[in-house]
Design an enzyme around this catalytic site. Structure first.
Site, PDB file in Angstrom:
ATOM      1  N   HIS A   1     -14.282 -12.454  11.627  1.00  0.00           N
ATOM      2  CA  HIS A   1     -14.127 -13.842  11.171  1.00  0.00           C
ATOM      3  C   HIS A   1     -14.608 -14.021   9.732  1.00  0.00           C
ATOM      4  O   HIS A   1     -14.678 -15.144   9.235  1.00  0.00           O
ATOM      5  CB  HIS A   1     -14.891 -14.816  12.081  1.00  0.00           C
ATOM      6  CG  HIS A   1     -14.410 -14.862  13.492  1.00  0.00           C
ATOM      7  ND1 HIS A   1     -14.906 -14.031  14.474  1.00  0.00           N
ATOM      8  CD2 HIS A   1     -13.451 -15.622  14.084  1.00  0.00           C
ATOM      9  CE1 HIS A   1     -14.289 -14.302  15.625  1.00  0.00           C
ATOM     10  NE2 HIS A   1     -13.397 -15.241  15.418  1.00  0.00           N
TER      11      HIS A   1
ATOM     12  N   HIS B   1      -4.212 -21.293  16.663  1.00  0.00           N
ATOM     13  CA  HIS B   1      -4.998 -20.087  16.373  1.00  0.00           C
ATOM     14  C   HIS B   1      -5.165 -19.263  17.658  1.00  0.00           C
ATOM     15  O   HIS B   1      -4.904 -18.051  17.661  1.00  0.00           O
ATOM     16  CB  HIS B   1      -6.365 -20.477  15.786  1.00  0.00           C
ATOM     17  CG  HIS B   1      -7.320 -19.331  15.588  1.00  0.00           C
ATOM     18  ND1 HIS B   1      -7.693 -18.867  14.347  1.00  0.00           N
ATOM     19  CD2 HIS B   1      -7.983 -18.539  16.484  1.00  0.00           C
ATOM     20  CE1 HIS B   1      -8.531 -17.842  14.499  1.00  0.00           C
ATOM     21  NE2 HIS B   1      -8.728 -17.630  15.781  1.00  0.00           N
ATOM     22  N   GLU B   2      -5.607 -19.928  18.726  1.00  0.00           N
ATOM     23  CA  GLU B   2      -5.881 -19.188  19.976  1.00  0.00           C
ATOM     24  C   GLU B   2      -4.600 -18.609  20.571  1.00  0.00           C
ATOM     25  O   GLU B   2      -4.581 -17.457  21.010  1.00  0.00           O
ATOM     26  CB  GLU B   2      -6.593 -20.088  20.990  1.00  0.00           C
ATOM     27  CG  GLU B   2      -7.931 -20.666  20.525  1.00  0.00           C
ATOM     28  CD  GLU B   2      -8.904 -19.653  19.939  1.00  0.00           C
ATOM     29  OE1 GLU B   2      -8.784 -18.441  20.228  1.00  0.00           O
ATOM     30  OE2 GLU B   2      -9.794 -20.069  19.171  1.00  0.00           O
TER      31      GLU B   2
ATOM     32  N   TYR C   1      -9.639  -5.497  17.890  1.00  0.00           N
ATOM     33  CA  TYR C   1     -10.523  -6.576  17.430  1.00  0.00           C
ATOM     34  C   TYR C   1     -11.820  -6.023  16.850  1.00  0.00           C
ATOM     35  O   TYR C   1     -12.921  -6.277  17.354  1.00  0.00           O
ATOM     36  CB  TYR C   1     -10.802  -7.521  18.604  1.00  0.00           C
ATOM     37  CG  TYR C   1     -11.115  -8.937  18.199  1.00  0.00           C
ATOM     38  CD1 TYR C   1     -10.172  -9.733  17.566  1.00  0.00           C
ATOM     39  CD2 TYR C   1     -12.373  -9.480  18.448  1.00  0.00           C
ATOM     40  CE1 TYR C   1     -10.460 -11.035  17.201  1.00  0.00           C
ATOM     41  CE2 TYR C   1     -12.677 -10.779  18.098  1.00  0.00           C
ATOM     42  CZ  TYR C   1     -11.714 -11.554  17.474  1.00  0.00           C
ATOM     43  OH  TYR C   1     -12.005 -12.854  17.119  1.00  0.00           O
TER      44      TYR C   1
ATOM     45  N   GLU D   1      -7.598 -11.862  13.214  1.00  0.00           N
ATOM     46  CA  GLU D   1      -8.156 -13.198  12.991  1.00  0.00           C
ATOM     47  C   GLU D   1      -7.383 -13.959  11.915  1.00  0.00           C
ATOM     48  O   GLU D   1      -7.135 -15.164  12.028  1.00  0.00           O
ATOM     49  CB  GLU D   1      -9.625 -13.093  12.560  1.00  0.00           C
ATOM     50  CG  GLU D   1     -10.590 -13.157  13.706  1.00  0.00           C
ATOM     51  CD  GLU D   1     -10.384 -14.407  14.532  1.00  0.00           C
ATOM     52  OE1 GLU D   1     -10.292 -15.505  13.963  1.00  0.00           O
ATOM     53  OE2 GLU D   1     -10.299 -14.289  15.752  1.00  0.00           O
TER      54      GLU D   1
ATOM     55  N   ASP E   1     -20.299  -9.518  14.208  1.00  0.00           N
ATOM     56  CA  ASP E   1     -18.955 -10.104  14.355  1.00  0.00           C
ATOM     57  C   ASP E   1     -17.869  -9.023  14.400  1.00  0.00           C
ATOM     58  O   ASP E   1     -16.824  -9.149  13.763  1.00  0.00           O
ATOM     59  CB  ASP E   1     -18.720 -11.116  13.205  1.00  0.00           C
ATOM     60  CG  ASP E   1     -17.404 -11.865  13.313  1.00  0.00           C
ATOM     61  OD1 ASP E   1     -16.947 -12.123  14.442  1.00  0.00           O
ATOM     62  OD2 ASP E   1     -16.840 -12.192  12.247  1.00  0.00           O
TER      63      ASP E   1
ATOM     64  N   HIS F   1      -3.447 -15.467  18.985  1.00  0.00           N
ATOM     65  CA  HIS F   1      -4.104 -14.241  19.490  1.00  0.00           C
ATOM     66  C   HIS F   1      -3.275 -13.602  20.609  1.00  0.00           C
ATOM     67  O   HIS F   1      -3.235 -12.368  20.750  1.00  0.00           O
ATOM     68  CB  HIS F   1      -5.514 -14.539  20.011  1.00  0.00           C
ATOM     69  CG  HIS F   1      -6.557 -14.637  18.930  1.00  0.00           C
ATOM     70  ND1 HIS F   1      -6.734 -13.675  17.963  1.00  0.00           N
ATOM     71  CD2 HIS F   1      -7.490 -15.593  18.676  1.00  0.00           C
ATOM     72  CE1 HIS F   1      -7.733 -14.034  17.160  1.00  0.00           C
ATOM     73  NE2 HIS F   1      -8.205 -15.199  17.567  1.00  0.00           N
TER      74      HIS F   1
HETATM   75  N1  ASN Z   1     -12.960 -19.021  18.272  1.00  0.00           N
HETATM   76  C1  ASN Z   1     -13.056 -17.590  18.189  1.00  0.00           C
HETATM   77  C2  ASN Z   1     -11.691 -16.987  17.899  1.00  0.00           C
HETATM   78  O1  ASN Z   1     -10.685 -17.379  18.454  1.00  0.00           O
HETATM   79  C3  ASN Z   1     -13.599 -17.059  19.433  1.00  0.00           C
HETATM   80  C4  ASN Z   1     -13.899 -15.630  19.325  1.00  0.00           C
HETATM   81  O2  ASN Z   1     -14.465 -15.168  18.379  1.00  0.00           O
HETATM   82  N2  ASN Z   1     -13.526 -14.879  20.312  1.00  0.00           N
HETATM   83  O3  ASN Z   1     -11.620 -16.100  17.107  1.00  0.00           O
HETATM   84 ZN    ZN Z   2      -9.687 -16.083  16.585  1.00  0.00          ZN
END
Ligand code: ASN
Ligand code: ZN
Ligand code: CA
Length: 317
Positions: free
Chosen positions: A232, A143-144, A158, A167, A227, A147
């Site tokens: 998310h 997931h990371e 974002y 996301e 958010d 990004h």
């Molecule tokens: N875990 C979250 C994500 O990767 C961290 C965030 O919101 N920046 O979306």
């Molecule tokens: Zn994320």
């Protein structure tokens, strides 16, 4: 550091044995993998809120201590995610040019999150109750790192719709990449490191977002300001479309024929890297995915029909 490329053994967050690629010299072994792109490097923040911290060094060349687990998994799972994008989609590292992949573990005290900083990945240890060290889950690492793929391709802003799509693509590839290394996706995110005292739950479900109170249809989208406009939250709308595209099903009376997770990954990868732009909306996301599927399978293919049905099922026609 100077030294020789090596492979060491270690134990992950969950106590599983695995190999890590290192560089070793008389000081010990560093978590530096020079075999992939311009390198994969894993650092230790030693519970401080400062990145990147110190490049991980293990004096005895073995990564079996409990404290090592977060680093072993961050390093090994970054390598697996690198291999997926390279072997399956022909993209070398997140930028397609072999960019160095940097991770920092043990970030902060009881820190219940992980993130892409804009230039590296960062993982907390969790508080032991909501999370254990977050790099212990391949879907979270993927997931990371997705990004970073998004940042260097579509550059989805974002915030609002584009942020939710950003996301969602991280969740979709998180699930698909984890599934690539097992017997297919579980369509849940972070289950391996979330609430260690509770079985069967997850941070999010792509199969059924409502299990976590998240929307599974465009008409249920969040329109408030929390958010970053619900990045998310509304991500779950297209997460559900990806799940339906891969697996099929009937959702709000719309039937979707599943095409499997490999074709779903191919369609969303092409969508992300060829058609999405910084301000793409959910409706434009649908058009883009149909175009990507058309490129790959033809306008009158069953795959294109399934993409149309999957978006229709979440309220986008
Ligand atoms: N875990 C979250 C994500 O990767 C961290 C965030 O919101 N920046 O979306
Ligand atoms: Zn994320
Ligand atoms: Ca999962």
């Amino acid at each position: 550091p100077q030294g020789t490329d090596a492979v060491s053994s270690g134990k992950g967050v969950l106590g599983d044995k695995k190999k890590v690629r290192t560089v070793k010299n008389k000081e010990g072994s560093y978590l530096l993998d020079r075999t992939r792109g311009k390198g994969i490097l894993t650092y230790d923040a030693a519970t401080k809120l400062l990145i990147p911290g110190k490049l991980w060094l293990d004096a005895d060349h073995k990564f079996n201590a409990a404290y090592d687990g977060a680093a072993v998994d961050a390093h090994a799972y970054a390598g697996q995610t690198f291999d997926y994008f390279k072997k399956v989609h022909g993209r070398s590292s997140y930028d397609g040019k072999g960019a160095r992949i940097i991770s920092t573990v043990h970030y902060g005290k009881d820190y219940n999150n992980a993130f892409w900083s804009g230039s590296q990945m960062v993982y907390g240890d969790g508080d032991g109750s909501v999370f254990i060290p977050l790099s212990g889950a391949l879907d979270v690492v993927a997931h990371e790192l997705t990004h970073a793929v998004t940042q260097t391709s579509a550059k989805l802003i974002y915030q609002g719709d584009s942020g939710a799509i950003n996301e969602s693509l991280s969740d979709i590839f998180g699930a698909i990449i984890e599934g690539h290394y097992s017997d297919g996706p579980d369509w849940q995110i972070a289950e391996d490191i979330f609430t260690p005292q509770k079985d069967g739950d997850a941070l999010r479900s792509l199969a059924d977002p409502t299990l976590n109170g998240l929307p599974d249809h465009y008409t249920k989208r969040y329109i408030g300001t929390e958010d970053f406009g619900g990045v998310h939250i509304n991500s779950s709308i297209s997460n559900k479309a990806a799940y339906l595209l891969a697996n099929g099903g009937t959702h709000y009376s719309v039937n979707v024929n599943g095409i499997g997770s490999d074709k779903t990954g191919a369609i969303f990868f092409r969508t992300l890297t060829q058609y999405l732009t910084p301000n793409t909306t959910f409706r434009q996301f649908r058009v883009a995915a149909i175009q990507a599927a058309t490129d790959l399978y033809g306008a009158s293919s069953p795959e294109v029909s399934s993409v149309k049905a999957a978006f229709s099922a979440i309220g986008l026609n």
